[in-house]
Design an enzyme around this catalytic site. Structure first.
Site, short mmCIF file in Angstrom:
data_model
loop_
_atom_site.label_atom_id
_atom_site.label_comp_id
_atom_site.label_asym_id
_atom_site.label_seq_id
_atom_site.Cartn_x
_atom_site.Cartn_y
_atom_site.Cartn_z
N LYS A 212 47.58 37.40 -13.73
CA LYS A 212 48.16 36.13 -13.29
C LYS A 212 47.10 35.02 -13.29
O LYS A 212 47.33 33.90 -13.76
CB LYS A 212 48.76 36.29 -11.89
CG LYS A 212 49.23 35.01 -11.25
CD LYS A 212 50.41 34.42 -11.97
CE LYS A 212 50.76 33.05 -11.43
NZ LYS A 212 51.76 32.38 -12.23
N CYS A 266 49.86 25.63 -8.83
CA CYS A 266 49.46 26.87 -9.53
C CYS A 266 48.21 26.64 -10.37
O CYS A 266 47.13 27.11 -10.03
CB CYS A 266 50.61 27.37 -10.41
SG CYS A 266 51.96 28.06 -9.46
#
Ligand SMILES: NC(=O)c1ccc[n+]([C@@H]2O[C@H](COP(=O)([O-])OP(=O)(O)OC[C@H]3O[C@@H](n4cnc5c(N)ncnc54)[C@H](O)[C@@H]3O)[C@@H](O)[C@H]2O)c1
Length: 419
Positions: A212, A266
């Site tokens: 991720k 993010c």
């Protein structure tokens, strides 16, 4: 492994769509959130976030009784944890939300349960989660990387959905699933098989955590390359858009578009987790963050110079969101730029165009010379137009009104360089 009741802990942009999609597959879902307003809103079949079609799925699953929200966890077969993971001072990851979530689910855990962490996390967070759970439940055995099975299955499964397409991507995207042990991976795969049509790719928890962070750092580095190019081109008097268009004709070159910086919670946050984990090695990743974070200050300086040099009285700012066609202003560079321009020029009227919000955020609303206006109004009275977010709605309006005949600092290629 079968699941008749699944708990989703944290009902935000990730947790609520996940809970609703699971409930739409006929599973009983208990959503848990520490915010009582969120719990009330969901139990009324309504949503507190903007995401296409989410309201319909939440309303129907609450109406059928498949989805309900609570403030304190209840027993379930599986727990999906989707709580925030911001960074603290010095860009260090803040795992306190995961710790609190672990403390809240520990009392209701039963032998054979599955716990999946979805929050974006530094490598080792899933092991840390096991430790916190083990401290709270000494009567249960938790798995470890030595391959020891436990009484509880624990895995990490990162989320990679695109806001605005979350419901579709939740189902269609491939998922990386990293168990603490191979049997944990298999248990988690059986959960995601309930609603994911994409591939379920098994690995270790540590590799899944790293995957991720890698994905988001990859995006950040590539955007930084485009942003740095835009500054170099500015210095040497070359049109960066034409340059990128030409360079991308190379069969193995695909440069992204420069912009006002990088925002959202993010890409602007997660690469720092890699820097915190390996500060001596993550040199390119740190520099990319710095390049992207620096871009808003460069834009403010350019605009302020122009205002001073030309005695400008009225500025139009096009776009505030952190990227085109969304309403999300979190960490948006355009907000910081608008603030820098308005606060730095108190006698200049700053008209802000953002079709996706109906009020300015507090840091702009508090400035007397800044206001939110329609694109037509802003263009009709601006001496200088500053393009920051290439929203389709604004681009269409510019097309309709014709390319502005006025001074236009276009940082996102609203008006194609070919004109
Ligand atoms: N939003 C995205 O597009 C996206 C994409 C990929 C990954 N992620 C990651 O997913 C995680 C969640 O992100 P989000 O955007 O859904 O955050 P969010 O802020 O929208 O939602 C988090 C929710 O968790 C709740 N919460 C906090 N502590 C809690 C606790 N102890 N128990 C129960 N509820 C609690 C909050 O009240 C909030 O409703 C983060 O790690 C984020 O980085 C987000």
């Amino acid at each position: 492994m079968t699941f008749s009741r699944i708990s989703v802990v944290g009902l935000g942009y990730i947790g609520l769509p996940t809970a609703a999609v699971l409930a739409s597959r006929g599973v009983d879902v208990i959503g848990v959130d520490v915010n009582p307003k969120t719990v009330d809103t969901v139990n009324q079949g309504r949503v507190h976030i903007v995401e296409p079609e989410l309201d319909i799925v939440v309303q129907s699953t609450v109406n059928t009784g498949r989805l309900r929200a609570v403030g304190t966890p209840e027993p379930a077969d599986a727990f999906i944890v989707a709580v925030p993971t911001p960074f603290r001072d010095g860009h260090q990851p803040d795992l306190s939300y995961i710790k609190t979530a672990a403390a809240s689910i520990a009392p209701v855990l039963r032998r054979g349960n599955l716990v999946v962490l979805e929050s974006t996390s530094p490598v080792g967070a899933t092991e840390q989660l096991c430790q916190w759970l083990a401290e709270a439940r000494p009567d249960l055995r938790f798995p470890n990387h030595g391959g020891n099975p436990g009484d509880i299955f624990v895995a990490y499964c990162p989320e990679r959905v695109l806001p605005g397409r979350i419901l579709r991507e939740l189902v269609n995207n491939d998922r990386v699933i990293g168990g603490m042990t191979p049997s944990c991976t298999e248990a988690a795969k059986s959960l995601y098989r309930l609603f994911v049509q994409g591939a379920l790719l098994g690995t270790s928890a540590r590799t899944a955590e790293m995957a991720k962070l890698t994905e988001n750092a990859f995006r950040d580095v590539n955007i930084a390359f485009a942003n740095e190019l835009s500054l170099i081109c500015d210095r040497v008097g070359i049109n960066v858009w034409e340059l990128i268009e030409l360079a991308n004709h190379h069969p193995r070159v695909n440069i992204l578009q420069p912009g006002a910086g990088v925002g959202g919670h993010c890409i602007a946050v997660d690469p720092w987790f890699l820097v915190a984990m390996a500060p001596d090695e993550a040199r390119l990743i740190r520099t990319a963050r710095q390049v992207n974070d620096h871009k808003p200050a460069v834009i403010v300086a350019r605009v302020n110079e122009r205002i001073a040099a030309k005695g400008i009285r009225s500025v139009a700012i096009l776009g505030l969101a952190f990227k085109p066609d969304v309403d999300d202003l979190r960490e948006s560079p355009a907000v910081a730029i608008a603030r820098g321009i308005a606060a730095g020029n108190p006698s200049v009227r700053v008209d802000i165009v953002e079709p996706y919000v109906d009020a300015l955020p507090q840091e702009l609303a508090s400035l007397p010379n800044a206001s939110l206006v329609e694109v037509e109004t802003a263009l009709s009275r601006a001496d200088l137009v500053v393009g920051l977010v290439r929203h389709r709605l604004i681009a269409e309006a510019l097309e309709r009104l014709g390319a502005p005949p006025i001074d236009f600092l276009d940082f996102v290629n609203f008006v194609s360089y070919r004109r």
